[in-house]
Design an enzyme around this catalytic site. Sequence first.
Site, mmCIF file in Angstrom:
data_model
loop_
_atom_site.group_PDB
_atom_site.id
_atom_site.type_symbol
_atom_site.label_atom_id
_atom_site.label_comp_id
_atom_site.label_asym_id
_atom_site.label_seq_id
_atom_site.Cartn_x
_atom_site.Cartn_y
_atom_site.Cartn_z
ATOM 1 N N GLN A 15 -10.797 -3.780 -7.200
ATOM 2 C CA GLN A 15 -10.868 -3.778 -5.699
ATOM 3 C C GLN A 15 -10.387 -2.130 -5.439
ATOM 4 O O GLN A 15 -9.840 -1.399 -6.360
ATOM 5 C CB GLN A 15 -9.885 -4.755 -5.042
ATOM 6 C CG GLN A 15 -8.480 -4.728 -5.575
ATOM 7 C CD GLN A 15 -7.626 -5.596 -4.908
ATOM 8 O OE1 GLN A 15 -8.120 -6.837 -4.777
ATOM 9 N NE2 GLN A 15 -6.411 -5.167 -4.549
ATOM 10 N N GLY A 18 -10.278 1.593 -7.297
ATOM 11 C CA GLY A 18 -10.864 1.416 -8.483
ATOM 12 C C GLY A 18 -12.357 1.228 -8.442
ATOM 13 O O GLY A 18 -13.410 1.564 -8.961
ATOM 14 N N ASN A 91 -6.730 4.242 -13.315
ATOM 15 C CA ASN A 91 -6.464 4.112 -11.896
ATOM 16 C C ASN A 91 -5.232 2.886 -11.749
ATOM 17 O O ASN A 91 -4.682 3.044 -10.431
ATOM 18 C CB ASN A 91 -7.697 3.906 -11.217
ATOM 19 C CG ASN A 91 -7.759 3.147 -9.863
ATOM 20 O OD1 ASN A 91 -7.491 3.927 -9.134
ATOM 21 N ND2 ASN A 91 -7.857 1.863 -9.903
ATOM 22 N N TYR A 151 8.039 4.440 -7.710
ATOM 23 C CA TYR A 151 6.916 5.019 -7.519
ATOM 24 C C TYR A 151 6.604 6.454 -7.707
ATOM 25 O O TYR A 151 5.765 6.913 -8.507
ATOM 26 C CB TYR A 151 6.273 4.223 -6.283
ATOM 27 C CG TYR A 151 4.903 4.556 -6.181
ATOM 28 C CD1 TYR A 151 3.849 3.855 -6.576
ATOM 29 C CD2 TYR A 151 4.138 5.569 -5.478
ATOM 30 C CE1 TYR A 151 2.558 3.865 -6.426
ATOM 31 C CE2 TYR A 151 2.952 5.841 -5.208
ATOM 32 C CZ TYR A 151 2.139 4.724 -5.648
ATOM 33 O OH TYR A 151 0.851 5.130 -5.541
ATOM 34 N N ALA A 153 8.525 8.426 -9.154
ATOM 35 C CA ALA A 153 8.843 9.145 -10.459
ATOM 36 C C ALA A 153 7.614 8.738 -11.437
ATOM 37 O O ALA A 153 7.343 9.658 -12.320
ATOM 38 C CB ALA A 153 10.070 8.341 -11.101
ATOM 39 N N VAL A 186 -3.930 5.382 1.474
ATOM 40 C CA VAL A 186 -5.692 5.057 1.507
ATOM 41 C C VAL A 186 -5.663 3.656 1.977
ATOM 42 O O VAL A 186 -4.645 2.936 1.459
ATOM 43 C CB VAL A 186 -6.252 5.106 0.266
ATOM 44 C CG1 VAL A 186 -7.724 5.054 0.208
ATOM 45 C CG2 VAL A 186 -5.746 6.589 -0.661
#
Length: 277
Positions: A15, A18, A91, A151, A153, A186
């Site tokens: 989903q 990706g 991803n 996140y 890092a 996004v």
Amino acid sequence: MAVNGKIALVTGAAQGLGRGFCEILLKNGAKVALLDVNKEVGNDLKASLDKEFGPDHTLFLTCDVTSEDQLSDAYQKTLEKFGKIDIVCNNAGIANERDWEKAVAVNLVAVVRSTYLALQHMKKQNGGQGGLIVNIASMAGLGPLLTSPVYTATKHGVVGFSRALAEASEACDFGVRLKVLCPTFVRTAIISTLSSEEYMGLFSCLHGFTEQMIGMFGMLEVPQVAEAFLQLVVEEGKNGSVLMVTPEITSYVEFPKSPTDVLSGNPSPSAPGSSPQ
Ligand SMILES: NC(=O)C1=CN([C@@H]2O[C@H](COP(=O)(O)OP(=O)(O)OC[C@H]3O[C@@H](n4cnc5c(N)ncnc54)[C@H](O)[C@@H]3O)[C@@H](O)[C@H]2O)C=CC1
Ligand SMILES: CC/C=C\C[C@H](O)/C=C/C=C\C=C\C=C\C(=O)[C@@H](O)C/C=C\CCC(=O)O
């Protein structure tokens, strides 16, 4: 690299981004191994792609990227089905400041492991034909996202790892290039975790800042980011380059001079992808 006729492997393919990356690769003539931990959504995607592109163009593999066995098995099955791998897109990623060790495992450790597996299968010294690895970081890999320190890092880790390995790959003449994609926000499922106490833990009280940041950066749609991904894949050279995507601009990031450049008196800043490999 021209996409037509190439074999790609994409993690976190079921989903969101990706899926967008898989669809644009298929539309441009590639065959794609779709890896995802979510079997149900992955099977649904495979069924829908079969109708559009034909059943031989994709392979869905249930794979938790944090499992060394599942990941290497997925590479093996991709090779058995398609005979080679030309493009790998790492991803799969999550936001989880509460279970931050899981975030490190998915967003960074698994990206490193998958990148090394890709190198092992693609590098010329092992009989491979070379190839391209695109690692998906984030704008949070270039600057701090205050609601999400871990996140941030992991994404800085993806950027640093990919840039260093790109130079190493070139120095070792592996024939494999590495590139990084750094989008701002996004519209996908991960965005909802930003307002969830379950995932944001200590930092859920900062949700207002996230809304401010989204207001400031705007919200990308998956197809815009997929176009930028395709640009990275298609453009020759640019090993080690980092492409930033915002609703307004898509541009290569210029990093400050590296310490080695400073010490050697190199006057230009670290130019992304300056080498024509
Ligand atoms: N949506 C956004 O605002 C942005 C997302 N990104 C990055 O893009 C990547 C994709 O994220 P989205 O599509 O937005 O999220 P998403 O939540 O819509 O999709 C993530 C996919 O990864 C899969 N996944 C999660 N853990 C996995 C595991 N252990 N093994 C295999 N698959 C796993 C999920 O099942 C899902 O299909 C992530 O690395 C994310 O950090 C980067 C910048 C912005
Ligand atoms: C956990 C979140 C899940 C997905 C988010 C995704 O990866 C998106 C990240 C989007 C934005 C990242 C922002 C990074 C911010 C910075 O770089 C800050 O240092 C800069 C902040 C403001 C800049 C103000 C300005 O100079 O105009």
